[in-house]
Structures are given as C-alpha cells and as structure tokens.
Enzyme design. Structure first.
Site, PDB file in Angstrom:
ATOM      1  N   ASP A 203      42.230  37.996  30.342  1.00 19.80           N
ATOM      2  CA  ASP A 203      42.470  36.569  30.132  1.00 19.80           C
ATOM      3  C   ASP A 203      43.491  36.029  31.125  1.00 19.80           C
ATOM      4  OD1 ASP A 203      44.737  37.864  28.985  1.00 19.80           O
ATOM      5  OD2 ASP A 203      45.197  36.013  27.925  1.00 19.80           O
TER       6      ASP A 203
ATOM      7  N   ASP B 188      48.807  47.364  36.246  1.00 19.75           N
ATOM      8  CA  ASP B 188      49.434  46.496  37.226  1.00 19.75           C
ATOM      9  C   ASP B 188      50.756  47.152  37.655  1.00 19.75           C
ATOM     10  OD1 ASP B 188      49.949  44.159  38.704  1.00 19.75           O
ATOM     11  OD2 ASP B 188      50.676  43.045  36.986  1.00 19.75           O
TER      12      ASP B 188
ATOM     13  N   ARG C 247      44.115  42.964  23.812  1.00 13.42           N
ATOM     14  CA  ARG C 247      42.733  42.661  23.570  1.00 13.42           C
ATOM     15  C   ARG C 247      41.885  42.919  24.808  1.00 13.42           C
ATOM     16  NH1 ARG C 247      45.533  37.934  21.876  1.00 13.42           N
ATOM     17  NH2 ARG C 247      45.696  37.692  19.636  1.00 13.42           N
ATOM     18  N   GLY C 248      42.566  43.038  25.969  1.00 11.27           N
ATOM     19  CA  GLY C 248      41.848  43.068  27.244  1.00 11.27           C
ATOM     20  C   GLY C 248      40.846  44.189  27.409  1.00 11.27           C
TER      21      GLY C 248
ATOM     22  N   ARG D  56      38.016  35.547  28.737  1.00 11.48           N
ATOM     23  CA  ARG D  56      37.661  36.938  28.409  1.00 11.48           C
ATOM     24  C   ARG D  56      36.157  37.144  28.343  1.00 11.48           C
ATOM     25  NH1 ARG D  56      42.427  39.424  26.744  1.00 11.48           N
ATOM     26  NH2 ARG D  56      43.874  38.173  25.519  1.00 11.48           N
TER      27      ARG D  56
ATOM     28  N   GLY E  85      52.496  49.066  35.782  1.00 11.01           N
ATOM     29  CA  GLY E  85      52.502  50.388  35.157  1.00 11.01           C
ATOM     30  C   GLY E  85      53.435  50.487  33.959  1.00 11.01           C
TER      31      GLY E  85
END
Ligand code: IMP
Ligand code: MG
Length: 184
Positions: free
Chosen positions: A167, A111, A50-51, A174, A113
């Site tokens: 989040d 991050d 969802r990020g 978010r 990967g």
C-alpha cells in the site's frame, strides 16, 4: 468519475514495474524451491500482515506439500517516530506455538531490514526448529541492517512501490494485480 482510485488507475498514474504474468511465473519458481526444501517436513508459513497476504495466497496455492499458515501484524512506526529508530511493534501476534516447528516467514518487501530483524529476533526467542525468510521484493540498496533472506522474488530499485498487497501508507492500492510505481 466517482471512484478516485479507479480514476487514477485509468489515468495511468502508476507505472508497471512487475506485470502479473512475471509475478506469477516467479512465484511458481519460489514455490518449487520451497516445496523441494521442505519435502517430508512440517512447515508453518507465517505471513506478515497486511502487505504479505496477496503473495502468501498465491505462493501457498503452488506448494503441494502439507503446510500450515498463521499471521502476525507489525507496525513500523511508534508514537509518530519513524522506523529509522529501528523499532517495530507487534500489533497482532501468532495463534500458533512455533516451538520446534519449521517456520517460513513470508514478507512483501524488505527495505531497511529493521522490521525483519525485529520479527526474526522475536520468533527465534520462541525456539522454532528452523526459521527462514521468503520475501517477494528486496530493495537491497536501502538496507541499513544485514538480515539473511532465503528466498527472494525480485530485487527492485529504490523506488516506492504499490500493488499486489503493498500500500501507499494510506492503505490504498493493495488490490492492484501488479507491482507499480506511483508517478510523481
Ligand atoms: P523495513 O523495516 O524498512 O525493511 O520496511 C519494511 C516495511 O516497510 C514493509 O513491510 C512495508 O510495509 C514497508 N515498505 C517499505 N518499502 C515499501 C514500498 O516501496 N512500498 C510499500 N511499502 C513499503
Ligand atoms: Mg508492510
């Protein structure tokens, strides 16, 4: 106060790392590059839920050329084991058949990967015409597997960030209009 989130925000427990204006300025620059690179080509932007959703919606509003969007969701954790084992699970797949399409993956953050590598492997197996990556944030010093990123919004230090789609692993924060670092 009744709302614990509001309480924490108003108590400044989150330090601003990237403020709203800086975010929007950089996003318009990224959008310009993408617009230039996909001139006269089809384009499908694939958002990782969802990020990535807040980033996608701001980004696409700055890309005036015609394009499509689709979504997929992945989970970094399998049976309680962490992503350090390098496996992610697709929890929601695309609706679009991406064969012969120009696909641009839109991520919130890269991050280690591992997530990106797995998603790229999966999408590549479906024979897109091209496959590129756009991430808002890049925590480069945390990288464990090399992945090629075409468009990067910001390089950030090795800090756990929240806001603007990201989040705290509990689904909160978010909605912050900026990228922040939770104060310990
Ligand atoms: P990677 O597989 O280690 O690259 O992790 C990528 C995913 O981990 C991202 O899509 C985020 O969901 C999550 N993640 C990594 N770092 C952060 C952070 O600082 N804040 C919030 N989520 C993060
Ligand atoms: Mg995520």
């Amino acid at each position: 106060m009744d709302n614990p989130l509001l309480y924490t925000v108003t108590n400044n427990d989150i330090d601003t790392l990237i403020d709203p204006k800086t975010l929007q300025t950089r996003i318009t620059e990224l959008a310009k590059d993408i617009t230039r690179d996909y001139q006269n080509q089809d384009l499908l932007m694939v958002c990782i839920l969802r990020g990535g959703v807040v980033f996608l919606t701001d980004l696409m509003r700055n890309i005036p050329i015609p394009h499509l969007i689709d979504f997929m969701a992945v989970s970094s954790y399998i049976d309680g084991r962490t992503k350090s084992e390098g496996r992610v699970r697709i929890t929601m797949d695309l609706l679009t058949d991406i064969e012969d399409m120009n696909v641009l993956l839109v991520e919130d953050i890269v991050d280690t990967g591992y997530t990106l590598r797995q998603v790229l492997e999966l999408l590549n197996s479906r024979s897109p015409r091209s496959l590129r990556v756009c991430t808002l944030l890049d925590k480069h010093e945390r990288r464990e597997v090399e992945v090629n990123i075409d468009y990067v919004g910001f390089q950030i230090p090795d800090k756990f960030v929240v806001g603007y789609g990201l989040d705290d692993q509990d689904g909160h924060w978010r909605n912050l209009p900026y990228i922040g670092v939770a104060r310990k």
